[in-house]
Design a protein around this motif. Structure first.
Motif, PDB file in Angstrom:
ATOM      1  N   TYR A 236       0.825  -1.216   0.000  1.00  0.00           N
ATOM      2  CA  TYR A 236       0.000   0.000   0.000  1.00  0.00           C
ATOM      3  C   TYR A 236       0.857   1.264   0.000  1.00  0.00           C
ATOM      4  O   TYR A 236       1.899   1.330   0.658  1.00  0.00           O
ATOM      5  N   HIS A 237       0.378   2.274  -0.740  1.00  0.00           N
ATOM      6  CA  HIS A 237       0.890   3.632  -0.598  1.00  0.00           C
ATOM      7  C   HIS A 237       0.052   4.318   0.472  1.00  0.00           C
ATOM      8  O   HIS A 237      -1.177   4.263   0.426  1.00  0.00           O
ATOM      9  N   HIS A 238       0.714   4.966   1.416  1.00  0.00           N
ATOM     10  CA  HIS A 238      -0.030   5.568   2.528  1.00  0.00           C
ATOM     11  C   HIS A 238       0.824   6.644   3.201  1.00  0.00           C
ATOM     12  O   HIS A 238       2.027   6.787   2.927  1.00  0.00           O
ATOM     13  N   ASP A 239       0.182   7.386   4.090  1.00  0.00           N
ATOM     14  CA  ASP A 239       0.882   8.438   4.839  1.00  0.00           C
ATOM     15  C   ASP A 239       0.981   8.079   6.319  1.00  0.00           C
ATOM     16  O   ASP A 239       1.127   8.955   7.168  1.00  0.00           O
ATOM     17  N   GLY A 267     -13.759   6.133   7.529  1.00  0.00           N
ATOM     18  CA  GLY A 267     -12.428   6.589   7.889  1.00  0.00           C
ATOM     19  C   GLY A 267     -11.415   5.664   7.261  1.00  0.00           C
ATOM     20  O   GLY A 267     -10.596   5.042   7.935  1.00  0.00           O
ATOM     21  N   ALA A 268     -11.459   5.575   5.930  1.00  0.00           N
ATOM     22  CA  ALA A 268     -10.790   4.493   5.203  1.00  0.00           C
ATOM     23  C   ALA A 268      -9.271   4.611   5.151  1.00  0.00           C
ATOM     24  O   ALA A 268      -8.601   3.632   4.839  1.00  0.00           O
ATOM     25  N   GLY A 269      -8.713   5.793   5.441  1.00  0.00           N
ATOM     26  CA  GLY A 269      -7.258   5.928   5.382  1.00  0.00           C
ATOM     27  C   GLY A 269      -6.735   5.713   3.975  1.00  0.00           C
ATOM     28  O   GLY A 269      -7.012   6.477   3.056  1.00  0.00           O
ATOM     29  N   CYS A 270      -5.979   4.633   3.764  1.00  0.00           N
ATOM     30  CA  CYS A 270      -5.476   4.318   2.428  1.00  0.00           C
ATOM     31  C   CYS A 270      -6.327   3.253   1.750  1.00  0.00           C
ATOM     32  O   CYS A 270      -5.983   2.787   0.661  1.00  0.00           O
ATOM     33  N   GLY A 271      -7.432   2.830   2.382  1.00  0.00           N
ATOM     34  CA  GLY A 271      -8.388   1.927   1.742  1.00  0.00           C
ATOM     35  C   GLY A 271      -8.129   0.448   1.927  1.00  0.00           C
ATOM     36  O   GLY A 271      -8.774  -0.384   1.280  1.00  0.00           O
ATOM     37  N   SER A 272      -7.209   0.069   2.821  1.00  0.00           N
ATOM     38  CA  SER A 272      -6.777  -1.327   2.895  1.00  0.00           C
ATOM     39  C   SER A 272      -7.895  -2.295   3.280  1.00  0.00           C
ATOM     40  O   SER A 272      -7.995  -3.395   2.715  1.00  0.00           O
ATOM     41  N   GLN A 297      -6.592   9.963  -2.895  1.00  0.00           N
ATOM     42  CA  GLN A 297      -5.779   9.539  -4.032  1.00  0.00           C
ATOM     43  C   GLN A 297      -5.073   8.226  -3.730  1.00  0.00           C
ATOM     44  O   GLN A 297      -4.949   7.356  -4.600  1.00  0.00           O
ATOM     45  N   TYR A 298      -4.610   8.062  -2.481  1.00  0.00           N
ATOM     46  CA  TYR A 298      -3.996   6.794  -2.090  1.00  0.00           C
ATOM     47  C   TYR A 298      -4.986   5.644  -2.274  1.00  0.00           C
ATOM     48  O   TYR A 298      -4.626   4.568  -2.758  1.00  0.00           O
ATOM     49  N   ILE A 299      -6.233   5.861  -1.861  1.00  0.00           N
ATOM     50  CA  ILE A 299      -7.251   4.812  -1.978  1.00  0.00           C
ATOM     51  C   ILE A 299      -7.428   4.412  -3.440  1.00  0.00           C
ATOM     52  O   ILE A 299      -7.449   3.223  -3.784  1.00  0.00           O
ATOM     53  N   ALA A 300      -7.564   5.407  -4.318  1.00  0.00           N
ATOM     54  CA  ALA A 300      -7.768   5.127  -5.740  1.00  0.00           C
ATOM     55  C   ALA A 300      -6.572   4.382  -6.326  1.00  0.00           C
ATOM     56  O   ALA A 300      -6.736   3.403  -7.076  1.00  0.00           O
ATOM     57  N   ASP A 301      -5.353   4.820  -5.995  1.00  0.00           N
ATOM     58  CA  ASP A 301      -4.146   4.178  -6.525  1.00  0.00           C
ATOM     59  C   ASP A 301      -4.023   2.747  -6.013  1.00  0.00           C
ATOM     60  O   ASP A 301      -3.697   1.823  -6.776  1.00  0.00           O
TER      61      ASP A 301
END
Length: 411
Positions: A236-239, A267-272, A297-301
């Motif tokens: 995952y890409h995330h912050d 509150g999906a964050g990066c969508g994992s 954008q992280y979620i979409a990517d």
């Protein structure tokens, strides 16, 4: 009502390949529906009303419904119920009004040409669907059969495979299966776009792929993504707003996804969580609710890279952003637990028999979980994970922040 609509599967061999029942239904029809390729198979002197599929497809469906009571015959490629128009029409017209006569599917024809077992094949349709769907089905040894959107699809598929570290995969493009123009084109994914013959592929094609992972070396390390929940954090890409691998696996187990069910990831964050929910079964659906712009954008990517491009993303702050969303079968609350009215809104929206899982890290959010547990019951679990990390020249155990998890099922 009498069965007025017939859906007849037809192959590249045209009218000659229809069985007796299919020929009879076609001959009795006063209206014939199909693509330009199908309608061109009819004799030039056939003067009956003909409808060509239009975009959006719903317009053509409405045209068919308006002719209820007339004899309507829809010509469909192969098996109409395998990624076909039959599935769409049965969603709008009762089966008591429909007769379906399938022909041999592309799947069956392709497997018969390659000697593959039907029970060992993964199928993916890229007709009107994002090519990123393929990312969910690529693994060593997989045999994939892909329905192409056009003659450009094989090149797109080859690029995806190469980027995933599966450039050594064998690809066979099968054109016009079952017809006089049938042709098979073979190559590897990595060399596909260099093949001159690959530049002249018919729009009507399917792609057979025998997935082979490239050798892993120190210069070329390709991470292997498994099918079970708990993908590596590096997937995952995330912050930093990422439910860690071990906690994610436990959380998905508590959510207990079933085919066709819908998850709200609040509150999906990066969508994992939503992504791995959808990876459990191709029929699972998920809505990721997040307000932070970069995380959206992280979620979409991440959804695209991990083969779930159909993940629905809602930009906004819960509970306001939850208004008018489809009723969920399960809800995960991974952020914003202390927001007023969040739990009340989620609990009210949850389907009877549905599951709600919430993870808390702070003392304040834990307190809210304890209060709801005292009212609604369920299970409270404390999750503590330690990972080995370097301590000078040695290894030591470093504890992750403990998680309090509440799981409850709605009566």
């Amino acid at each position: 009502m009498e069965k007025w609509l017939s859906i007849v599967g037809i192959g590249e061999d045209g009218l000659e390949g229809l069985n007796q029942v299919g020929r009879s239904l076609l001959s009795q029809a006063s209206v014939i529906v199909g693509g330009e390729r199908h309608l061109a198979m009819l004799p030039p002197e056939d003067c009956r009303e003909k409808l060509v599929w239009r975009t959006p497809i719903q317009d053509s469906v409405n045209e068919i419904i308006r002719r209820r009571g007339q004899r309507v015959c829809v010509l469909a490629s192969g098996d109409p119920m395998w990624y076909g128009i039959g599935v769409t029409l049965t969603r709008h017209i009762p089966m008591t009004e429909i007769t379906i006569i399938p022909s041999v599917s592309t799947l069956s024809l392709a497997c018969s040409r390659l000697g593959w077992s039907l029970t060992e094949v993964e199928t993916v349709s890229l007709c009107g669907r994002p090519p990123a769907l393929l990312n969910a089905w690529v693994y060593p040894g997989a045999k994939l059969l892909v329905l192409s959107e056009s003659g450009q699809t094989p090149a797109i598929v080859a690029e995806i495979l190469t980027q995933q570290g599966f450039g050594d995969s064998l690809m066979v493009v099968l054109e016009h299966l079952g017809g006089k123009r049938e042709r098979l084109i073979e190559g590897t994914a990595a060399s596909w776009n260099a093949k001159d013959i690959a530049k002249d592929i018919a729009d009507l094609n399917a792609i057979a792929i025998n997935c082979r992972r490239n050798p892993v070396s120190s210069r070329n390390r390709v991470s292997l993504i498994g099918r079970l929940p708990g993908l590596p954090d590096t997937a995952y890409h995330h912050d930093g707003q990422l439910t860690k691998r071990e906690v994610r696996a436990i959380t998905l187990t508590a959510l207990a996804p079933l085919p066709g069910q819908l998850l709200w990831d609040v509150g999906a964050g990066c969508g994992s969580i939503g992504i791995e929910w959808m990876r459990c079964d191709r029929r699972c659906r998920s809505i990721a609710i997040e307000h932070h712009p970069s995380r959206l954008q992280y979620i979409a990517d991440n959804a695209s890279a991990l083969g779930t491009p159909d993940l629905q993303i809602v930009a906004g702050i819960a509970p306001a952003a939850l208004k008018d969303l489809p009723q969920p079968d399960a809800i995960f609350i991974g952020g914003g637990i202390t927001v007023p009215e969040l739990f009340e809104t989620c609990w009210s929206a949850l389907r009877s028999g549905g599951r709600l899982v919430a993870n808390a890290v702070t003392v304040e959010s834990e307190l809210i979980l304890f209060q709801w547990h005292s009212q609604l019951g369920g299970e409270l679990t404390r999750i503590g994970i330690q990972r080995a990390e370097p301590v000078g020249k040695f290894l030591g155990w470093k504890a992750m922040a403990p998680i309090t998890q509440w799981t409850v099922q709605k009566p």
